[in-house]
Structures are given as structure tokens and as C-alpha cells.
Design an enzyme around this catalytic site. Sequence first.
Site, PDB file in Angstrom:
ATOM      1  N   PRO A  87       0.829  -1.210   0.000  1.00  0.00           N
ATOM      2  CA  PRO A  87       0.000   0.000   0.000  1.00  0.00           C
ATOM      3  C   PRO A  87       0.863   1.261   0.000  1.00  0.00           C
ATOM      4  CG  PRO A  87      -0.120  -1.127   2.136  1.00  0.00           C
ATOM      5  CD  PRO A  87       0.649  -2.013   1.215  1.00  0.00           C
ATOM      6  N   GLU A  88       0.455   2.246  -0.726  1.00  0.00           N
ATOM      7  CA  GLU A  88       1.163   3.527  -0.731  1.00  0.00           C
ATOM      8  C   GLU A  88       0.453   4.474   0.230  1.00  0.00           C
ATOM      9  OE1 GLU A  88       3.408   5.046  -3.489  1.00  0.00           O
ATOM     10  OE2 GLU A  88       3.413   3.421  -4.941  1.00  0.00           O
ATOM     11  N   LYS A 125       3.424   5.874   6.195  1.00  0.00           N
ATOM     12  CA  LYS A 125       2.521   4.737   5.985  1.00  0.00           C
ATOM     13  C   LYS A 125       2.156   4.050   7.299  1.00  0.00           C
ATOM     14  CE  LYS A 125       4.617   3.823   1.520  1.00  0.00           C
ATOM     15  NZ  LYS A 125       5.248   2.768   0.718  1.00  0.00           N
ATOM     16  N   HIS A 159      -6.101 -15.929   8.008  1.00  0.00           N
ATOM     17  CA  HIS A 159      -5.075 -14.892   8.193  1.00  0.00           C
ATOM     18  C   HIS A 159      -5.549 -13.703   9.014  1.00  0.00           C
ATOM     19  CE1 HIS A 159      -2.309 -17.033   5.694  1.00  0.00           C
ATOM     20  NE2 HIS A 159      -3.184 -17.097   4.715  1.00  0.00           N
ATOM     21  N   ARG A 172       0.603 -12.278   4.236  1.00  0.00           N
ATOM     22  CA  ARG A 172       2.066 -12.378   4.162  1.00  0.00           C
ATOM     23  C   ARG A 172       2.725 -12.343   5.538  1.00  0.00           C
ATOM     24  NH1 ARG A 172       3.933 -10.833  -1.000  1.00  0.00           N
ATOM     25  NH2 ARG A 172       5.985 -11.436  -0.232  1.00  0.00           N
ATOM     26  N   ARG A 205      14.308  -0.886  -8.948  1.00  0.00           N
ATOM     27  CA  ARG A 205      12.859  -0.666  -8.945  1.00  0.00           C
ATOM     28  C   ARG A 205      12.340  -0.370 -10.349  1.00  0.00           C
ATOM     29  NH1 ARG A 205      10.735   0.433  -3.945  1.00  0.00           N
ATOM     30  NH2 ARG A 205       8.877  -0.384  -4.958  1.00  0.00           N
TER      31      ARG A 205
END
Length: 273
Positions: free
Chosen positions: A2-3, A58, A91, A110, A262
Site C-alpha cells: 500500500p502507498e 505509511k 489470516h 504475508r 525498482r
Amino acid sequence: MPELAEVEVVRQRLCDEALRKRIKEVIINYGKTIETNKDDFKKHLVNQAFVDVKRKGKYLIFQTNDYDMVSHLRMEGRYYYKDSSDEVLKHEHVIFRFDNGKDLRYYDSRKFGRIALLPKNAYMEYPGIKKLGLDANDPSLTKEYLYEKLKNKKLAIKTSLLDQSIIAGLGNIYVNEVLFLAHIDPRISSDKITLKDCEHIIKYAKEVLDESIKFKGTTIHSFESSLGVTGGYQEKLKVHGRANEECVQCKTKILKIKVNGRGTYYCPRCQKS
Ligand SMILES: [Zn+2]
């Protein structure tokens, strides 16, 4: 991952859904998610309510009257607001059970996301937050601040803008977009960036972020904003993910290269150094 805009959208949704409800139980299904003492974590949150959710870069900061709960979603972390009677999914690692029959559930396939409990207002001292630079849409982010941070750096401007200690919250997607709008070659050395360039970078960083918050973030690959929000900003992206498509400004083909590992998209004509 997520940004900033996605995290901001999540913050806004959390403020709508999860504030001022008494927490009657905290269930920890995957212990590693909680970085601080797990017994204290439960003890200090039960019978409390979240009164505000802040964001720094973030990081999400859930505040009760006495504590700050710092949460970083990392790659895949999400929050869901559900009925307590809903089946608990594999999860769903941390569950905050409210006394209104609803749960706030932290889901993370994750398992990289982390949550820590700190005394109230100590979040600025949290190691990951302490080293953050000014937020990309912080009104006090000036061209002079950015210029000072860049003027002695030999790294590519793309890499410097991803450095969270310079500007917090700009991720790979948005840096590609900002450099395109500012007409700056992503590979150019940071010390070659002028004060005027800095002005453009800041202007477009704010523009891109405000716009993407308005469109509820960008949904790329498996990322879906928490609380069931799916972003619509990906349709607005001008270069990111558009290799071999025509530049919207000059019709030249958008190129994809790697800058410091990147994926970097740019227009060789508009962003000529
Ligand atoms: Zn172009």
C-alpha cells in the site's frame, strides 16, 4: 504494498467505523504480529476505545485515552470491520472485539505487518516513525527543505524520493508519476536537481496524492484497500504500468527501466535530462 494514499484511505475508513466503541476482548491468533508484550497489549486495550486514528507516512496510529497503537501494513496487511459472528479466517491475526457485536480484524496473508502498543503520544519515538521525513502532503514541506536534503546526494532522484527519511509516504508508483509530471529524468543525480525542480516535485507530489486519495487509492496486483475499498486511481496513472503505450503529452513510447532495482516508467522525450 500500500502507498500513502491507500493508507490514508484506510485511516479515513477506520475513523468512520472503529472509533468510540468499547473493546471487550482482544484476540491474538499470530503472536509475531504484536511487537510489544502481548499480555500488556490485551490488558491496556480491553475496556478502552479508539478515540482517533492518525497517520504518519505509511504508519497508522490508533489512539486510546492512554495508549498509541502503531500499525504498519507492510505488504498485504488489511483491516476489516465485520460482525463478531462471522467465521474467523485463516489470516485474521488480531481481532478487536467491540461490545456492539462488531469486530475490527487485522488480516495479513504475508504476515509482515507489525503492531506495537506505546504510551500515549510516544508514537513519534517509534523507531520507524522517528526517522521519517516530512509527509508528502504536509503543508510545511517546502522546496528549500527538499533542496537541502538532495543537494549533496549522488543517488538517482528516483531513489532519493523513495527514501522515507527525505519525504515520507511516496512509493514507487507515485514517484514514477511525480517525476513524469515534473519532467525530470528519474536517473538524474539528486545533486543536479534545482530549486525549481524541487518546487515542481512538491507541487505534483501533493497533486498526485490528493487525487489518489480522492479516488481511494491505487489497486495494483493483489492489493485491495482495507475495509473493502477498492481504489480507482490506477486508471489515472500516466506512466506507471504503461510501458510501450504512447505518452499522454507527446505520443512518444513510454519506456520501462530499472533504477536501483525498482521498476521505473518514464517518457524519454518529456523527461529528457
Ligand atoms: Zn512524453
